[in-house]
Scaffold this motif. Structure first.
Motif, short mmCIF file in Angstrom:
data_model
loop_
_atom_site.label_atom_id
_atom_site.label_comp_id
_atom_site.label_asym_id
_atom_site.label_seq_id
_atom_site.Cartn_x
_atom_site.Cartn_y
_atom_site.Cartn_z
N MET A 1 10.99 8.05 -14.20
CA MET A 1 11.95 7.39 -13.33
C MET A 1 12.21 5.94 -13.75
N GLY A 2 11.19 5.28 -14.24
CA GLY A 2 11.33 3.89 -14.67
C GLY A 2 10.99 2.86 -13.62
N ASN A 3 10.85 3.28 -12.38
CA ASN A 3 10.48 2.36 -11.29
C ASN A 3 8.96 2.25 -11.21
N PRO A 4 8.46 1.12 -10.69
CA PRO A 4 7.02 1.05 -10.42
C PRO A 4 6.67 2.09 -9.33
N ILE A 5 5.68 2.91 -9.61
CA ILE A 5 5.24 3.94 -8.67
C ILE A 5 3.80 3.64 -8.29
N ILE A 6 3.57 3.49 -7.00
CA ILE A 6 2.22 3.21 -6.49
C ILE A 6 1.85 4.35 -5.56
N VAL A 7 0.76 5.04 -5.85
CA VAL A 7 0.30 6.09 -4.95
C VAL A 7 -1.02 5.65 -4.35
N GLU A 8 -1.17 5.91 -3.08
CA GLU A 8 -2.38 5.51 -2.36
C GLU A 8 -2.83 6.65 -1.46
N ILE A 9 -4.13 6.78 -1.33
CA ILE A 9 -4.73 7.70 -0.38
C ILE A 9 -5.66 6.86 0.49
N VAL A 10 -5.45 6.94 1.79
CA VAL A 10 -6.30 6.21 2.73
C VAL A 10 -6.80 7.18 3.79
N GLU A 11 -7.83 6.78 4.50
CA GLU A 11 -8.38 7.60 5.57
C GLU A 11 -8.11 6.93 6.91
N GLY A 12 -7.80 7.75 7.92
CA GLY A 12 -7.58 7.23 9.25
C GLY A 12 -6.49 8.00 9.98
N HIS A 13 -6.00 7.42 11.03
CA HIS A 13 -4.94 8.04 11.82
C HIS A 13 -3.60 7.73 11.13
N PRO A 14 -2.87 8.77 10.72
CA PRO A 14 -1.66 8.56 9.91
C PRO A 14 -0.66 7.56 10.49
N GLU A 15 -0.39 7.67 11.77
CA GLU A 15 0.62 6.79 12.38
C GLU A 15 0.24 5.31 12.22
N LYS A 16 -1.02 4.99 12.45
CA LYS A 16 -1.48 3.61 12.35
C LYS A 16 -1.56 3.15 10.90
N LYS A 17 -2.04 4.02 10.03
CA LYS A 17 -2.19 3.66 8.62
C LYS A 17 -0.85 3.45 7.94
N ILE A 18 0.16 4.21 8.32
CA ILE A 18 1.50 4.03 7.75
C ILE A 18 2.04 2.65 8.12
N VAL A 19 1.95 2.30 9.39
CA VAL A 19 2.43 0.99 9.85
C VAL A 19 1.65 -0.13 9.17
N GLU A 20 0.32 -0.02 9.13
CA GLU A 20 -0.52 -1.04 8.50
C GLU A 20 -0.19 -1.21 7.03
N TYR A 21 -0.05 -0.10 6.32
CA TYR A 21 0.23 -0.16 4.89
C TYR A 21 1.58 -0.82 4.64
N ALA A 22 2.59 -0.42 5.38
CA ALA A 22 3.94 -0.97 5.18
C ALA A 22 3.94 -2.48 5.40
N GLU A 23 3.25 -2.94 6.42
CA GLU A 23 3.21 -4.37 6.70
C GLU A 23 2.38 -5.12 5.67
N LYS A 24 1.23 -4.58 5.32
CA LYS A 24 0.34 -5.22 4.35
C LYS A 24 0.99 -5.39 2.99
N HIS A 25 1.79 -4.41 2.58
CA HIS A 25 2.41 -4.43 1.26
C HIS A 25 3.86 -4.93 1.28
N ASN A 26 4.29 -5.47 2.40
CA ASN A 26 5.64 -6.03 2.55
C ASN A 26 6.74 -5.05 2.17
N CYS A 27 6.57 -3.81 2.58
CA CYS A 27 7.61 -2.81 2.33
C CYS A 27 8.82 -3.15 3.21
N ASP A 28 10.00 -2.87 2.70
CA ASP A 28 11.18 -3.16 3.51
C ASP A 28 11.91 -1.90 3.95
#
Length: 145
Positions: free
Chosen positions: A82-109
């Protein structure tokens, strides 16, 4: 989504059909600008204790982690050209909370996710992950049906 310029797109990925659709939608957005980072997040959610009784806690955790590692490695390899930077992560926890936390921590827009995941009908009664994410983040969220 004309007029929006994304730098980091988060895809919540659990292997479901709708997660596949979400990934494809995110790829369509990212492919036009090779600078857009595509973050693909898989959350290993806690299992009820009765799932551990026969095989043991560590065996269950190890098997789930191995399966997730293989799945995410395959995704990363499939997106290599694809040519884009691809970052894959696996985390443990409650999906709804981890998605929100990850997006904020990594400044996803942008967050892209399916309206339902592997939880299926159970989520209709307990409240869905996608509903939680939409309600608890300020980041635009694209829900795929």
């Amino acid at each position: 989504m004309t007029g929006f310029h994304f730098k980091k797109i988060l895809v919540a990925y659990d292997g479901s059909e709708l997660a596949e659709k979400a990934l494809k939608a995110a790829i369509k957005l990212a492919v036009h600008d090779k600078k857009i980072e595509l973050h693909i997040l898989h959350v290993l959610k806690p299992l009820p204790i009765f799932d551990y009784i026969e095989t043991g806690v560590e065996n269950v955790k190890m098997l789930r982690r191995e399966k997730a590692d293989v799945m995410m490695k395959e995704i990363k390899e499939s997106l290599y050209g694809m040519g884009n930077p691809i970052i894959v992560e696996i985390v443990e926890g409650h999906p709804e909370k981890k998605i929100v936390e990850y997006a904020e921590k990594h400044n996803c827009d942008l967050i892209v996710m399916g309206s339902r995941g592997l939880g299926g009908l159970k989520e209709a009664f307990l409240g869905s992950v996608s509903h939680y994410v939409v309600q608890h983040t300020r980041i635009p969220t694209f829900i795929i049906k």
